[in-house]
Design a protein around this motif. Sequence first.
Motif, short mmCIF file in Angstrom:
data_model
loop_
_atom_site.label_atom_id
_atom_site.label_comp_id
_atom_site.label_asym_id
_atom_site.label_seq_id
_atom_site.Cartn_x
_atom_site.Cartn_y
_atom_site.Cartn_z
N GLY A 182 -5.61 63.62 -27.82
CA GLY A 182 -7.05 63.83 -27.68
C GLY A 182 -7.47 65.07 -28.43
O GLY A 182 -6.91 65.41 -29.47
N LEU A 183 -8.44 65.79 -27.88
CA LEU A 183 -8.94 67.01 -28.51
C LEU A 183 -7.95 68.16 -28.33
O LEU A 183 -7.48 68.41 -27.23
N THR A 184 -7.66 68.83 -29.44
CA THR A 184 -6.82 70.03 -29.41
C THR A 184 -7.53 71.12 -30.19
O THR A 184 -8.04 70.88 -31.29
N LEU A 185 -7.55 72.30 -29.62
CA LEU A 185 -8.19 73.44 -30.26
C LEU A 185 -7.13 74.49 -30.58
O LEU A 185 -6.37 74.88 -29.69
N ASP A 186 -7.07 74.91 -31.82
CA ASP A 186 -6.15 75.96 -32.22
C ASP A 186 -6.85 77.31 -32.09
O ASP A 186 -7.97 77.48 -32.57
N LEU A 187 -6.17 78.24 -31.42
CA LEU A 187 -6.70 79.59 -31.23
C LEU A 187 -6.03 80.55 -32.20
O LEU A 187 -4.84 80.43 -32.48
N ARG A 188 -6.77 81.52 -32.68
CA ARG A 188 -6.20 82.63 -33.43
C ARG A 188 -5.49 83.54 -32.43
O ARG A 188 -6.05 83.87 -31.38
N ASP A 189 -4.26 83.87 -32.68
CA ASP A 189 -3.46 84.72 -31.80
C ASP A 189 -3.33 84.13 -30.40
O ASP A 189 -3.44 84.84 -29.40
N GLY A 190 -3.11 82.85 -30.34
CA GLY A 190 -2.92 82.20 -29.05
C GLY A 190 -2.41 80.79 -29.23
O GLY A 190 -2.35 80.27 -30.35
N PRO A 191 -2.04 80.15 -28.14
CA PRO A 191 -1.48 78.79 -28.21
C PRO A 191 -2.58 77.75 -28.41
O PRO A 191 -3.74 78.00 -28.07
N PRO A 192 -2.22 76.59 -28.94
CA PRO A 192 -3.19 75.49 -28.99
C PRO A 192 -3.59 75.09 -27.56
O PRO A 192 -2.77 75.16 -26.64
N LEU A 193 -4.84 74.70 -27.42
CA LEU A 193 -5.35 74.22 -26.13
C LEU A 193 -5.55 72.71 -26.24
O LEU A 193 -6.35 72.25 -27.05
N ILE A 194 -4.81 71.95 -25.46
CA ILE A 194 -4.90 70.49 -25.50
C ILE A 194 -5.87 70.06 -24.41
O ILE A 194 -5.56 70.13 -23.22
N PHE A 195 -7.05 69.60 -24.82
CA PHE A 195 -8.10 69.21 -23.88
C PHE A 195 -8.04 67.74 -23.50
O PHE A 195 -8.56 67.36 -22.46
N GLY A 196 -7.48 66.90 -24.35
CA GLY A 196 -7.55 65.46 -24.10
C GLY A 196 -8.97 65.00 -24.35
O GLY A 196 -9.51 65.18 -25.43
N THR A 197 -9.61 64.47 -23.32
CA THR A 197 -11.00 64.05 -23.44
C THR A 197 -11.92 65.24 -23.20
O THR A 197 -11.51 66.23 -22.61
N PRO A 198 -13.18 65.13 -23.62
CA PRO A 198 -14.11 66.22 -23.34
C PRO A 198 -14.60 66.25 -21.88
O PRO A 198 -15.30 67.18 -21.49
N ASP A 199 -14.20 65.29 -21.07
CA ASP A 199 -14.60 65.27 -19.66
C ASP A 199 -14.13 66.53 -18.96
O ASP A 199 -12.99 66.95 -19.13
N GLY A 200 -14.99 67.13 -18.17
CA GLY A 200 -14.64 68.33 -17.42
C GLY A 200 -14.41 69.54 -18.30
O GLY A 200 -13.64 70.44 -17.95
N ALA A 201 -15.06 69.58 -19.46
CA ALA A 201 -14.82 70.66 -20.44
C ALA A 201 -15.01 72.05 -19.84
O ALA A 201 -14.20 72.94 -20.09
N ALA A 202 -16.04 72.25 -19.05
CA ALA A 202 -16.29 73.58 -18.47
C ALA A 202 -15.12 74.00 -17.57
O ALA A 202 -14.67 75.15 -17.64
#
Length: 88
Positions: free
Chosen positions: A20-40
């Motif tokens: 699903g959705l994965t966000l790469d952070l500068r100076d940090g680990p990737p964040l694997i979100f999967g679906t955008p449901d419950g994003a907050a």
Amino acid sequence: AAAPQALLARSERLTWGDDGLTLDLRDGPPLIFGTPDGAADKWAAAARVLAEPDAAGATYLDLRVVGRVAAGGLGPVPQNTSDENAQP
């Protein structure tokens, strides 16, 4: 839109893949979100975990299950083996 400003500023790349959705952070680990449901809730959980010293060295944060963040790449929790006859 649900990202805390401090983490949004560190965001480098958003991709869609098998997890699903994965966000790469500068100076940090990737964040694997999967679906955008419950994003907050997922962003809030990521911020809480990243603020913990024990999360240092995580190779990813899996946020796909809201309320149950999995941090990958961390070593096992050390066991207290003060008893010299204790089995590992």
